[in-house]
Design a protein around this motif. Sequence first.
Motif: not given
Length: 245
Positions: A57, A84-86, A182, A184, A216, A237, A241
């Motif tokens: 992660g 964290r921006s999701a 996910v 990122t 992510d 997160f 994740f």
Amino acid sequence: MVKRMNLKYTVSGYLYISPEDDCHDIVDAMLATDYNEEFCIAVDFSADFVTRLMEAGFLVMSMNISAGEGEPQYILLPKLHLTRSALFFENLHVKKSVRRLLGKYELRANTDFQYIIDRCVEKHGADWLTPPLVDCIKKIRDLNGQEQQSLSPWAHPWPASFALYRDGELAAGEFGIVCGRVYTSYSGFYNEDNAGTVQIILAARYLQEHGFSFFDMGMPLDYKARLGAIDISPDEFVRLFRAEF
């Protein structure tokens, strides 16, 4: 319960991660001990070690710590954001002024990877996308041996890209890491106004259509929030994740 482990710290208080460590256990320890830094320190740029950091992660960054004009000394900076921006796809927000532009562009998934990562360095500098980290990311991609013009969830960390074209010309691009379901985002660029926003929107739609769980987006920024991204804690997160492998 967090396994007992001998955590190692630098003199400045940063957690040090070595290749013999279990990176998932390190993350558990960071959460359990309320580690209040976003960054850890590591020095091994091997593809296997960096892959394991990504799998746990971390968003893997780097820097040159040498002073003056001496020989560069690079370290890794595995980052577990304190916030964290999701972007969860049902929250994607597209302004009317942007919506009318979407049809003018073509999004190509997983193409032009080498050019896009090099262009990101050219555009933003090598402060954190250092030469050894870029080489390592390219090696991880090469080791997977996948060169296909599509993107789907993948069991192990794999570098991928999105390229946005208008009238046959590259207008924007970004690269990131696929881990399970996910994606990122690591870095991106645009060559014309609004192209960066269009690229993110079309990439989000693509990820949703191809079975990904969420986008992510790393560090929170205003433009991400305007697109519908929300801030989540490190604990949240990591839980989300890990559920996507």
